[in-house]
Design a protein around this motif. Structure first.
Motif, PDB file in Angstrom:
ATOM      1  N   ASN A  39      -9.067  32.779  36.639  1.00  0.00           N
ATOM      2  CA  ASN A  39      -9.729  31.390  36.316  1.00  0.00           C
ATOM      3  C   ASN A  39      -8.874  30.156  36.745  1.00  0.00           C
ATOM      4  O   ASN A  39      -7.650  30.176  36.327  1.00  0.00           O
ATOM      5  N   PRO A  40      -9.519  29.405  37.472  1.00  0.00           N
ATOM      6  CA  PRO A  40      -8.374  28.225  37.908  1.00  0.00           C
ATOM      7  C   PRO A  40      -7.884  27.493  36.747  1.00  0.00           C
ATOM      8  O   PRO A  40      -6.869  26.735  37.226  1.00  0.00           O
ATOM      9  N   GLU A  41      -8.695  27.294  35.674  1.00  0.00           N
ATOM     10  CA  GLU A  41      -8.066  26.331  34.584  1.00  0.00           C
ATOM     11  C   GLU A  41      -6.907  26.931  33.932  1.00  0.00           C
ATOM     12  O   GLU A  41      -6.162  26.287  33.224  1.00  0.00           O
ATOM     13  N   SER A  42      -6.446  28.218  34.327  1.00  0.00           N
ATOM     14  CA  SER A  42      -5.400  28.882  33.923  1.00  0.00           C
ATOM     15  C   SER A  42      -3.993  28.776  34.744  1.00  0.00           C
ATOM     16  O   SER A  42      -3.035  29.022  34.354  1.00  0.00           O
ATOM     17  N   TRP A  43      -4.335  27.992  35.800  1.00  0.00           N
ATOM     18  CA  TRP A  43      -3.068  28.129  36.772  1.00  0.00           C
ATOM     19  C   TRP A  43      -2.038  27.056  36.383  1.00  0.00           C
ATOM     20  O   TRP A  43      -0.718  27.393  36.476  1.00  0.00           O
ATOM     21  N   LEU A  44      -2.426  25.924  36.030  1.00  0.00           N
ATOM     22  CA  LEU A  44      -1.665  24.857  35.407  1.00  0.00           C
ATOM     23  C   LEU A  44      -0.587  25.347  34.405  1.00  0.00           C
ATOM     24  O   LEU A  44       0.610  25.153  34.150  1.00  0.00           O
ATOM     25  N   PRO A  45      -1.430  25.872  33.054  1.00  0.00           N
ATOM     26  CA  PRO A  45      -0.755  26.269  32.075  1.00  0.00           C
ATOM     27  C   PRO A  45       0.208  27.484  32.270  1.00  0.00           C
ATOM     28  O   PRO A  45       1.406  27.442  31.706  1.00  0.00           O
ATOM     29  N   ARG A  46       0.058  28.341  33.160  1.00  0.00           N
ATOM     30  CA  ARG A  46       0.627  29.315  33.419  1.00  0.00           C
ATOM     31  C   ARG A  46       1.932  28.851  34.178  1.00  0.00           C
ATOM     32  O   ARG A  46       2.934  29.257  33.868  1.00  0.00           O
ATOM     33  N   ASP A  47       1.887  27.704  34.994  1.00  0.00           N
ATOM     34  CA  ASP A  47       3.175  27.361  35.940  1.00  0.00           C
ATOM     35  C   ASP A  47       3.836  26.491  34.766  1.00  0.00           C
ATOM     36  O   ASP A  47       5.236  26.695  34.851  1.00  0.00           O
ATOM     37  N   LEU A  48       3.217  26.098  33.770  1.00  0.00           N
ATOM     38  CA  LEU A  48       3.941  24.933  33.085  1.00  0.00           C
ATOM     39  C   LEU A  48       4.705  25.981  31.910  1.00  0.00           C
ATOM     40  O   LEU A  48       5.779  25.628  31.414  1.00  0.00           O
ATOM     41  N   VAL A  49       4.194  27.318  31.589  1.00  0.00           N
ATOM     42  CA  VAL A  49       5.045  28.157  30.734  1.00  0.00           C
ATOM     43  C   VAL A  49       6.310  28.539  31.321  1.00  0.00           C
ATOM     44  O   VAL A  49       7.356  28.368  30.767  1.00  0.00           O
ATOM     45  N   LEU A  50       6.215  29.006  32.608  1.00  0.00           N
ATOM     46  CA  LEU A  50       7.468  29.523  33.450  1.00  0.00           C
ATOM     47  C   LEU A  50       8.352  28.141  33.380  1.00  0.00           C
ATOM     48  O   LEU A  50       9.580  28.292  33.600  1.00  0.00           O
ATOM     49  N   ALA A  51       7.808  26.977  33.780  1.00  0.00           N
ATOM     50  CA  ALA A  51       8.632  25.833  33.943  1.00  0.00           C
ATOM     51  C   ALA A  51       9.379  25.588  32.658  1.00  0.00           C
ATOM     52  O   ALA A  51      10.616  25.205  32.557  1.00  0.00           O
TER      53      ALA A  51
END
Length: 177
Positions: A65-77
């Motif tokens: 799901n492309p909507e999960s890409w930003l939150p996934r990166d933000l969690v690692l950030a």
């Protein structure tokens, strides 16, 4: 007659310097790298597309799901930012004496390696424990990192916190009269 006893003080041999490979400064390289394993596992557990413990939103649980890409990166950030701040705070008391530059360099390199290890461990955890990615979508639609600049946040946070704490240390000293 007896001869007088002469007491000669024992001369201590100078302590040999520890070999450069076994110094404590290398811990600043090794510990953040090892902590990257923990951060990587936490990334997979918390991030959307992984086990999704942060949001709990079932729509974000799908890694494609492309909507999960930003939150996934933000969690690692967020995770590497906290790790970098922790490294900087721990390094603050160690910036006096000799080998200061070496300790700081090792801490920054260890942070960069820790971020890289966290990313790779998160990808490995997704491959081992996550669902198989849809091959029709391509390799970019699984549990991946979209913004590779996130990997630089650990050493950047370490450098920033070290700078701020050193600045406060300099500014808090009273002027000499």
């Amino acid at each position: 007659m007896t001869e007088p006893t002469v007491h000669v003080p024992a001369v201590a041999e100078p302590a040999s310097a520890p070999p450069p490979g076994s110094s404590k400064e290398t811990l600043w390289l090794v510990l953040p790298t090892v902590a990257g394993v923990v951060v990587g596992v936490l990334w997979w557990l918390l991030a959307p597309g992984g086990l999704n413990f942060v949001s709990g939103n079932p729509a974000l649980a799908d890694a494609s799901n492309p909507e999960s890409w930003l939150p996934r990166d933000l969690v690692l950030a967020g995770l590497v930012l906290v790790a970098g701040c922790f490294t900087g705070v721990m390094l603050d008391g160690k910036l006096q004496g000799h080998n200061v530059g070496r300790r700081l360099t090792f801490a920054l390199a260890g942070g960069a390696l820790g971020g890289l290890v966290a990313w790779l461990v998160g990808l490995l955890a997704a491959q081992l424990f996550g669902p198989a990615p849809n091959p029709a979508l391509g390799p970019g639609y699984g549990f991946t990192l979209r913004s590779y600049a996130v990997l630089l946040l650990w050493p950047a946070a370490t450098a920033f916190i070290t700078f701020v704490l050193a600045l406060f240390g300099v500014l808090s000293k009273k002027p000499v009269k």
